[in-house]
Scaffold this motif. Structure first.
Motif, PDB file in Angstrom:
ATOM      1  N   UNK A 113       0.890  -1.285   0.086  1.00  0.00           N
ATOM      2  CA  UNK A 113      -0.107   0.046   0.076  1.00  0.00           C
ATOM      3  C   UNK A 113       0.850   1.230   0.075  1.00  0.00           C
ATOM      4  N   UNK A 114       2.137   1.230   0.499  1.00  0.00           N
ATOM      5  CA  UNK A 114       3.000   2.233   0.597  1.00  0.00           C
ATOM      6  C   UNK A 114       3.411   2.764  -0.880  1.00  0.00           C
ATOM      7  N   UNK A 115       3.633   1.738  -1.632  1.00  0.00           N
ATOM      8  CA  UNK A 115       4.069   1.990  -3.095  1.00  0.00           C
ATOM      9  C   UNK A 115       2.820   2.400  -3.783  1.00  0.00           C
ATOM     10  N   UNK A 116       1.688   1.757  -3.537  1.00  0.00           N
ATOM     11  CA  UNK A 116       0.426   2.291  -4.228  1.00  0.00           C
ATOM     12  C   UNK A 116       0.144   3.836  -3.813  1.00  0.00           C
ATOM     13  N   UNK A 117       0.767   4.178  -2.743  1.00  0.00           N
ATOM     14  CA  UNK A 117       0.351   5.789  -2.365  1.00  0.00           C
ATOM     15  C   UNK A 117       1.341   6.509  -3.206  1.00  0.00           C
ATOM     16  N   UNK A 118       2.490   5.993  -3.363  1.00  0.00           N
ATOM     17  CA  UNK A 118       3.453   6.716  -4.280  1.00  0.00           C
ATOM     18  C   UNK A 118       2.969   6.819  -5.966  1.00  0.00           C
ATOM     19  N   UNK A 119       2.367   5.753  -6.127  1.00  0.00           N
ATOM     20  CA  UNK A 119       1.954   5.620  -7.557  1.00  0.00           C
ATOM     21  C   UNK A 119       0.876   6.564  -7.925  1.00  0.00           C
ATOM     22  N   UNK A 120       0.032   6.878  -6.779  1.00  0.00           N
ATOM     23  CA  UNK A 120      -1.215   7.693  -6.863  1.00  0.00           C
ATOM     24  C   UNK A 120      -0.817   9.327  -7.029  1.00  0.00           C
ATOM     25  N   UNK A 121       0.416   9.499  -6.867  1.00  0.00           N
ATOM     26  CA  UNK A 121       0.829  10.995  -7.194  1.00  0.00           C
ATOM     27  C   UNK A 121       0.095  11.906  -6.353  1.00  0.00           C
ATOM     28  N   UNK A 122      -0.155  11.661  -4.790  1.00  0.00           N
ATOM     29  CA  UNK A 122      -0.835  12.495  -4.218  1.00  0.00           C
ATOM     30  C   UNK A 122      -2.577  12.704  -4.536  1.00  0.00           C
ATOM     31  N   UNK A 123      -3.051  11.943  -5.357  1.00  0.00           N
ATOM     32  CA  UNK A 123      -4.429  12.096  -5.943  1.00  0.00           C
ATOM     33  C   UNK A 123      -5.131  11.090  -5.041  1.00  0.00           C
ATOM     34  N   UNK A 124      -4.705  10.220  -4.280  1.00  0.00           N
ATOM     35  CA  UNK A 124      -5.361   9.441  -3.689  1.00  0.00           C
ATOM     36  C   UNK A 124      -5.710   8.085  -4.499  1.00  0.00           C
ATOM     37  N   UNK A 125      -5.982   6.937  -3.890  1.00  0.00           N
ATOM     38  CA  UNK A 125      -6.304   5.604  -4.552  1.00  0.00           C
ATOM     39  C   UNK A 125      -7.814   5.749  -4.915  1.00  0.00           C
ATOM     40  N   UNK A 126      -8.164   4.798  -5.652  1.00  0.00           N
ATOM     41  CA  UNK A 126      -9.608   4.704  -6.199  1.00  0.00           C
ATOM     42  C   UNK A 126     -10.418   4.088  -4.900  1.00  0.00           C
ATOM     43  N   UNK A 127     -11.795   4.460  -5.061  1.00  0.00           N
ATOM     44  CA  UNK A 127     -12.558   4.059  -3.838  1.00  0.00           C
ATOM     45  C   UNK A 127     -12.753   2.428  -4.040  1.00  0.00           C
ATOM     46  N   UNK A 128     -12.626   1.887  -5.121  1.00  0.00           N
ATOM     47  CA  UNK A 128     -12.440   0.321  -5.297  1.00  0.00           C
ATOM     48  C   UNK A 128     -11.426  -0.213  -4.628  1.00  0.00           C
ATOM     49  N   UNK A 129     -10.264   0.399  -4.682  1.00  0.00           N
ATOM     50  CA  UNK A 129      -9.040  -0.061  -4.119  1.00  0.00           C
ATOM     51  C   UNK A 129      -9.053   0.183  -2.393  1.00  0.00           C
ATOM     52  N   UNK A 130      -9.547   1.258  -2.179  1.00  0.00           N
ATOM     53  CA  UNK A 130      -9.712   1.565  -0.889  1.00  0.00           C
ATOM     54  C   UNK A 130     -10.805   0.689  -0.049  1.00  0.00           C
ATOM     55  N   UNK A 131     -11.910   0.372  -0.770  1.00  0.00           N
ATOM     56  CA  UNK A 131     -12.621  -0.618  -0.029  1.00  0.00           C
ATOM     57  C   UNK A 131     -12.332  -1.969  -0.239  1.00  0.00           C
ATOM     58  N   UNK A 132     -11.582  -2.395  -1.276  1.00  0.00           N
ATOM     59  CA  UNK A 132     -11.064  -3.705  -1.207  1.00  0.00           C
ATOM     60  C   UNK A 132      -9.946  -3.954  -0.320  1.00  0.00           C
ATOM     61  N   UNK A 133      -9.221  -2.949   0.234  1.00  0.00           N
ATOM     62  CA  UNK A 133      -8.045  -3.016   1.100  1.00  0.00           C
ATOM     63  C   UNK A 133      -8.470  -2.944   2.558  1.00  0.00           C
ATOM     64  N   UNK A 134      -9.613  -1.998   2.543  1.00  0.00           N
ATOM     65  CA  UNK A 134     -10.083  -2.035   4.024  1.00  0.00           C
ATOM     66  C   UNK A 134     -10.846  -3.349   4.441  1.00  0.00           C
ATOM     67  N   UNK A 135     -11.502  -3.969   3.579  1.00  0.00           N
ATOM     68  CA  UNK A 135     -12.378  -5.393   3.728  1.00  0.00           C
ATOM     69  C   UNK A 135     -11.495  -6.392   4.112  1.00  0.00           C
ATOM     70  N   UNK A 136     -10.393  -6.349   3.239  1.00  0.00           N
ATOM     71  CA  UNK A 136      -9.416  -7.500   3.537  1.00  0.00           C
ATOM     72  C   UNK A 136      -8.559  -7.608   4.509  1.00  0.00           C
ATOM     73  N   UNK A 137      -8.153  -6.226   5.083  1.00  0.00           N
ATOM     74  CA  UNK A 137      -7.536  -6.178   6.403  1.00  0.00           C
ATOM     75  C   UNK A 137      -8.340  -6.273   7.656  1.00  0.00           C
ATOM     76  N   UNK A 138      -9.507  -5.567   7.495  1.00  0.00           N
ATOM     77  CA  UNK A 138     -10.427  -6.011   8.510  1.00  0.00           C
ATOM     78  C   UNK A 138     -10.744  -7.645   8.571  1.00  0.00           C
ATOM     79  N   UNK A 139     -10.748  -8.287   7.730  1.00  0.00           N
ATOM     80  CA  UNK A 139     -11.001  -9.790   7.808  1.00  0.00           C
ATOM     81  C   UNK A 139     -10.050 -10.287   8.436  1.00  0.00           C
ATOM     82  N   UNK A 140      -8.810  -9.757   7.943  1.00  0.00           N
ATOM     83  CA  UNK A 140      -7.533 -10.395   8.730  1.00  0.00           C
ATOM     84  C   UNK A 140      -7.548 -10.151  10.378  1.00  0.00           C
TER      85      UNK A 140
END
Length: 381
Positions: A113-140
């Motif tokens: 996710x740290x690298x994804x933040x760099x790739x986003x060029x300070x624009x933020x990640x897509x809502x799909x990616x945020x949702x996917x990450x949030x759900x997966x980490x919460x499941x863990x």
């Protein structure tokens, strides 16, 4: 790994009865280094990752390490969950230049996710990616908290994407502990550290004992900061350490979401905002749990479908926001807000009668004032 120590260039190693070619160093820290490896003689075998812990500075009868022992115990007890990195096995590298070093053989994951933040060029990640990450980490987190484990070092670098399984996974359990059995005082990383952990760390540095131990709530705090950074595209270390944040963090979160309102879908973003606020409550007892957070309405929004619809709708003009209501999903309702009335009229005319995902499209107007206030469930047709 003949003639090589932790952090050095490692050509070959023997682990679990196989010979492995070390291809690259992926990272290094104060106590361990991580390397990409591939099994020699078996091109079909998937690549792996070796985490080699630095040998102790002083010789010991049994070359065990605090971080190694904690991480091994945690990964062995948490083995099998799809959102937690898989431990294949453990072995000792007897050829390290500084003496025997203990190693973990792990599954190899992809971008963090740290690298994804760099790739986003300070624009933020897509809502799909945020949702996917949030759900997966919460499941863990829900799984490991049920097992009474606390990760205690959740941050963007420790959440990695698995391209093979198409999910995010938690790594690095070197600071993890079981609730009620915390034997480490200094936990979490600056910028992602919960207030109660900050207090505990300060007391520990002063040689004082904390009256209360940290709980699984510290992981929810860290995840809340991670998601806020994914949404905003900004590192928030200095923000969350400021007096303004301590005085009124809710107002700062509101400001971050208000400034991003044009970029992200308005109402879905509000669901994310409320989810993040529930994770960042100053009092641990009032913070949401991983299991409760998974019930947030934010996870009922099909962002994968939204992206396809947005792409189609943007052919008729700039789209300000979109929403698929969670109620009555069988109706297939989608609300699309355009920047101006002319684009909205063109879209209404040209979309009606089209087919999308096997269904006929019937477009009609809906009052903007009602949409903005969240009144979305009146009969459209």
């Amino acid at each position: 790994m003949a003639g090589a120590g932790a952090g050095a260039s490692l050509p070959l190693l023997e682990a679990l009865g196989r010979l492995w070619q070390v291809q690259a160093q992926l990272g290094s820290g104060a106590s361990a280094s991580v390397f990409r490896v591939r099994c020699c003689g078996d091109p079909r075998a998937p690549p792996g990752a070796v985490k080699e812990f630095a040998p102790p500075a002083r010789p010991t009868p049994a070359p065990d390490l605090y971080g190694f022992g904690k991480e091994r115990a945690a990964l062995e007890q948490l083995r099998g969950h799809r959102n937690i990195v898989t431990l294949y096995g453990v072995f000792t590298n007897h050829f390290s230049a500084n003496g025997p070093s203990l190693c973990l053989l792990l599954e190899l994951l992809d971008v963090s996710v740290s690298e994804l933040l760099l790739y986003s060029s300070h624009q933020g990640c897509s809502m799909w990616m945020i949702q996917h990450c949030a759900r997966d980490v919460l499941e863990a987190l829900s799984f490991l908290h049920h097992k009474s484990y606390v990760h205690a070092d959740l941050k963007p670098r420790n959440v990695l994407w698995s391209a093979e399984e198409e999910c995010f996974k938690l790594i690095d359990f070197g600071l993890s502990f079981k609730e009620g059995n915390q034997d480490v005082k200094y936990i979490q990383t600056d910028g992602y550290r919960a207030p109660e952990a900050e207090l505990q760390n300060c007391l520990a540095q002063a040689g004082l004992q904390s009256e209360t131990e940290c709980t699984s709530a510290v992981d929810l705090w860290s995840l809340g900061i991670v998601l806020l950074e994914m949404f905003s595209g900004m590192k928030l270390k200095h923000t969350v350490q400021s007096q303004e944040w301590k005085a009124n963090s809710s107002a700062i979160i509101d400001h971050i979401f208000a400034s991003e309102g044009v970029v992200n879908s308005a109402i879905p973003a509000y669901h994310l905002r409320d989810l993040i606020k529930s994770m960042l409550h100053g009092e641990p007892a009032k913070r949401t749990t991983a299991a409760k957070a998974l019930c947030s309405p934010f996870f009922s929004i099909p962002f994968d479908i939204l992206e396809d619809i947005r792409e189609e709708c943007q052919k008729y003009g700039p789209v300000v926001s979109m929403l698929v209501p969670k109620e009555n999903p069988g109706k297939g309702q989608v609300f699309v807000e355009y920047a101006n009335a002319d684009d909205c009229k063109a879209a209404q005319k040209l979309l009606t009668g089209r087919r999308f995902d096997g269904k006929f499209v019937v477009a009609t107007f809906y009052p903007l004032s009602a949409y903005k206030r969240g009144y979305l469930y009146q009969t459209l047709l």
